[in-house]
Design a protein around this motif. Structure first.
Motif, PDB file in Angstrom:
ATOM      1  N   VAL A 107      45.564  14.133  13.310  1.00 30.73           N
ATOM      2  CA  VAL A 107      45.962  14.217  14.715  1.00 30.73           C
ATOM      3  C   VAL A 107      47.389  14.726  14.880  1.00 30.73           C
ATOM      4  CG1 VAL A 107      46.341  12.871  16.819  1.00 30.73           C
ATOM      5  CG2 VAL A 107      44.329  12.439  15.393  1.00 30.73           C
ATOM      6  N   PHE A 108      48.302  14.243  14.030  1.00 31.95           N
ATOM      7  CA  PHE A 108      49.714  14.538  14.236  1.00 31.95           C
ATOM      8  C   PHE A 108      50.244  15.680  13.365  1.00 31.95           C
ATOM      9  CE2 PHE A 108      49.292  10.130  15.638  1.00 31.95           C
ATOM     10  CZ  PHE A 108      49.900  10.209  16.874  1.00 31.95           C
ATOM     11  N   PHE A 109      49.456  16.147  12.393  1.00 33.65           N
ATOM     12  CA  PHE A 109      49.947  17.234  11.544  1.00 33.65           C
ATOM     13  C   PHE A 109      48.988  18.419  11.491  1.00 33.65           C
ATOM     14  CE2 PHE A 109      50.228  19.359   7.388  1.00 33.65           C
ATOM     15  CZ  PHE A 109      51.522  19.852   7.482  1.00 33.65           C
ATOM     16  N   LEU A 110      47.765  18.175  11.029  1.00 33.21           N
ATOM     17  CA  LEU A 110      46.849  19.282  10.773  1.00 33.21           C
ATOM     18  C   LEU A 110      46.454  20.016  12.055  1.00 33.21           C
ATOM     19  CD1 LEU A 110      45.298  20.821   8.661  1.00 33.21           C
ATOM     20  CD2 LEU A 110      43.397  19.220   8.931  1.00 33.21           C
ATOM     21  N   LEU A 111      45.999  19.277  13.065  1.00 26.75           N
ATOM     22  CA  LEU A 111      45.570  19.923  14.309  1.00 26.75           C
ATOM     23  C   LEU A 111      46.714  20.660  15.014  1.00 26.75           C
ATOM     24  CD1 LEU A 111      43.062  17.315  15.805  1.00 26.75           C
ATOM     25  CD2 LEU A 111      42.557  19.468  14.626  1.00 26.75           C
ATOM     26  N   PRO A 112      47.903  20.054  15.148  1.00 25.83           N
ATOM     27  CA  PRO A 112      49.005  20.813  15.762  1.00 25.83           C
ATOM     28  C   PRO A 112      49.382  22.065  14.967  1.00 25.83           C
ATOM     29  CG  PRO A 112      49.504  18.476  15.775  1.00 25.83           C
ATOM     30  CD  PRO A 112      48.289  18.647  14.927  1.00 25.83           C
ATOM     31  N   MET A 113      49.347  21.982  13.629  1.00 25.86           N
ATOM     32  CA  MET A 113      49.697  23.145  12.821  1.00 25.86           C
ATOM     33  C   MET A 113      48.654  24.248  12.984  1.00 25.86           C
ATOM     34  SD  MET A 113      52.584  22.972  11.390  1.00 25.86           S
ATOM     35  CE  MET A 113      52.318  24.417  10.358  1.00 25.86           C
ATOM     36  N   VAL A 114      47.379  23.883  13.011  1.00 25.63           N
ATOM     37  CA  VAL A 114      46.320  24.882  13.212  1.00 25.63           C
ATOM     38  C   VAL A 114      46.487  25.544  14.577  1.00 25.63           C
ATOM     39  CG1 VAL A 114      43.837  25.189  13.537  1.00 25.63           C
ATOM     40  CG2 VAL A 114      44.685  23.789  11.648  1.00 25.63           C
ATOM     41  N   GLN A 115      46.765  24.740  15.598  1.00 23.30           N
ATOM     42  CA  GLN A 115      46.965  25.282  16.943  1.00 23.30           C
ATOM     43  C   GLN A 115      48.187  26.195  16.993  1.00 23.30           C
ATOM     44  OE1 GLN A 115      45.004  25.117  19.553  1.00 23.30           O
ATOM     45  NE2 GLN A 115      46.416  26.338  20.797  1.00 23.30           N
ATOM     46  N   LEU A 116      49.264  25.806  16.297  1.00 22.46           N
ATOM     47  CA  LEU A 116      50.486  26.616  16.273  1.00 22.46           C
ATOM     48  C   LEU A 116      50.229  27.958  15.596  1.00 22.46           C
ATOM     49  CD1 LEU A 116      53.534  26.510  17.007  1.00 22.46           C
ATOM     50  CD2 LEU A 116      53.945  25.730  14.673  1.00 22.46           C
ATOM     51  N   ILE A 117      49.530  27.928  14.471  1.00 18.38           N
ATOM     52  CA  ILE A 117      49.210  29.170  13.748  1.00 18.38           C
ATOM     53  C   ILE A 117      48.316  30.066  14.611  1.00 18.38           C
ATOM     54  CG2 ILE A 117      48.020  30.118  11.736  1.00 18.38           C
ATOM     55  CD1 ILE A 117      48.907  27.595  10.205  1.00 18.38           C
ATOM     56  N   HIS A 118      47.325  29.463  15.270  1.00 20.11           N
ATOM     57  CA  HIS A 118      46.431  30.231  16.139  1.00 20.11           C
ATOM     58  C   HIS A 118      47.195  30.844  17.305  1.00 20.11           C
ATOM     59  CE1 HIS A 118      43.660  30.616  19.609  1.00 20.11           C
ATOM     60  NE2 HIS A 118      42.854  31.156  18.693  1.00 20.11           N
ATOM     61  N   THR A 119      48.119  30.082  17.899  1.00 23.26           N
ATOM     62  CA  THR A 119      48.908  30.582  19.022  1.00 23.26           C
ATOM     63  C   THR A 119      49.788  31.746  18.592  1.00 23.26           C
ATOM     64  OG1 THR A 119      48.937  28.366  20.010  1.00 23.26           O
ATOM     65  CG2 THR A 119      50.576  29.944  20.801  1.00 23.26           C
ATOM     66  N   GLY A 120      50.338  31.654  17.381  1.00 20.66           N
ATOM     67  CA  GLY A 120      51.185  32.736  16.891  1.00 20.66           C
ATOM     68  C   GLY A 120      50.460  34.050  16.752  1.00 20.66           C
ATOM     69  N   ALA A 121      49.159  33.995  16.514  1.00 20.79           N
ATOM     70  CA  ALA A 121      48.360  35.213  16.343  1.00 20.79           C
ATOM     71  C   ALA A 121      47.578  35.580  17.591  1.00 20.79           C
ATOM     72  CB  ALA A 121      47.397  35.034  15.172  1.00 20.79           C
ATOM     73  N   SER A 122      47.836  34.905  18.702  1.00 26.24           N
ATOM     74  CA  SER A 122      47.047  35.120  19.916  1.00 26.24           C
ATOM     75  C   SER A 122      47.663  36.121  20.875  1.00 26.24           C
ATOM     76  CB  SER A 122      46.838  33.784  20.643  1.00 26.24           C
ATOM     77  OG  SER A 122      48.095  33.270  21.097  1.00 26.24           O
ATOM     78  N   GLY A 123      48.838  36.652  20.544  1.00 25.43           N
ATOM     79  CA  GLY A 123      49.487  37.612  21.431  1.00 25.43           C
ATOM     80  C   GLY A 123      48.930  39.014  21.280  1.00 25.43           C
ATOM     81  N   GLU A 124      49.599  39.966  21.916  1.00 29.17           N
ATOM     82  CA  GLU A 124      49.156  41.354  21.876  1.00 29.17           C
ATOM     83  C   GLU A 124      49.217  41.927  20.456  1.00 29.17           C
ATOM     84  OE1 GLU A 124      51.486  43.529  24.628  1.00 29.17           O
ATOM     85  OE2 GLU A 124      50.670  42.520  26.408  1.00 29.17           O
ATOM     86  N   GLU A 125      50.183  41.457  19.676  1.00 27.03           N
ATOM     87  CA  GLU A 125      50.346  41.978  18.322  1.00 27.03           C
ATOM     88  C   GLU A 125      49.375  41.353  17.336  1.00 27.03           C
ATOM     89  OE1 GLU A 125      54.362  41.390  17.201  1.00 27.03           O
ATOM     90  OE2 GLU A 125      55.192  42.642  18.799  1.00 27.03           O
TER      91      GLU A 125
END
Length: 272
Positions: free
Chosen positions: A21-39
């Motif tokens: 809850v406090f490490f794996l899921l936030p990190m996965v979401q952060l990595i996904h967000t980083g790749a979700s932009g136009e680039e």
């Protein structure tokens, strides 16, 4: 055997839930967000391809490395001295040296401003002596002093704990064989302290890499990675870029901690 396995599973369940809850899921979401932009995934290369991001990364790594080196040198000298020399109020001195642990980064930045800001003590004294006001609180030098201020307590406590366990007879034996003080320090003292120095140095480096409060207070003319992430997120509303830079920052600090853990573990095993 089954009962033992069930007990182990029940014991590991809370840790697994917390890690998820406090490490794996936030990190996965952060990595996904980083790749979700136009680039897309290329956003992770912006740290190297975008000049502002690259300069912030280099400045942050260099600053953190210099702060770590300075903190290790100063803390080792002072820590070993305090462990081996007891004098009146030495406990008070140790408390004062570790007191910055109680300060948030913004307060430390404010202290640096009072010391070397436009109305600071150094500026007032330098103007009285030379006619020119010396101001460096808002530069890389001011940020270095602020980072060093909150890094020394983290290192000195570890150094003192390691120094208390040293066998002084080894140093005395080296001196009796004709070794100079430099050789005793280089060949006996530092190797004995190396695991603690590596561990505390890694924590110091990681803390300096991610420090925000002090940088937010002082970094008006310079960019470090934490400030770049903040401006990308708040001023530019570029969430994908901020997330990608956050992942890169976390990866660098994780690698530093992993290497330090490996080196420290090897030294401890060799010493044992």
């Amino acid at each position: 055997m089954k009962k033992s396995s069930l007990t182990m599973t029940l014991l590991l369940l809370p840790a697994s839930v917390i890690g998820l809850v406090f490490f794996l899921l936030p990190m996965v979401q952060l990595i996904h967000t980083g790749a979700s932009g136009e680039e897309g995934v290329a956003a992770y290369w912006s740290t190297l391809t975008v000049a502002r991001h690259r300069e912030a990364l280099v400045a942050t790594v260099v600053l953190s490395a210099l702060v770590t080196l300075a903190a290790l040198v100063l803390s080792t000298v002072v820590g070993v001295f305090l462990v081996r020399n007891k004098f009146p109020f030495s406990g008070v001195l140790v408390s004062l040296l570790t007191f910055p642990l109680a300060f948030p980064g913004v307060v430390i930045g404010f202290l640096v401003i009072m010391l070397a800001g436009r109305q600071g003590l150094i500026g007032t004294v330098s103007q009285a002596l030379t006619g020119d006001k010396l101001v460096f609180a808002y530069s890389m030098t001011g940020l270095f002093i602020g980072y060093l201020y909150f890094s020394i307590p983290r290192v000195i406590l570890t150094v003192m704990a390691a120094a208390e366990k040293l066998d002084i007879s080894l140093e005395e034996a080296a001196r009796s064989l004709g070794a100079s003080q430099w050789r005793v320090t280089k060949d006996v003292l530092i190797p004995a302290l190396r695991p603690g120095l590596i561990a505390s140095g890694a924590i110091c480096f990681a803390t300096s890499m991610g420090a925000f409060g002090t940088a937010f207070t002082l970094a008006t003319r310079i960019d470090v990675l934490a400030m770049t992430i903040y401006t990308e997120f708040t001023l530019s509303a570029n969430i994908a870029s901020a997330a990608a830079l956050s992942v890169v920052l976390g990866l660098i600090t994780w690698v530093a901690l992993f290497i330090a853990r490996s080196l420290s573990g090897s030294d401890v095993a060799a010493a044992g």
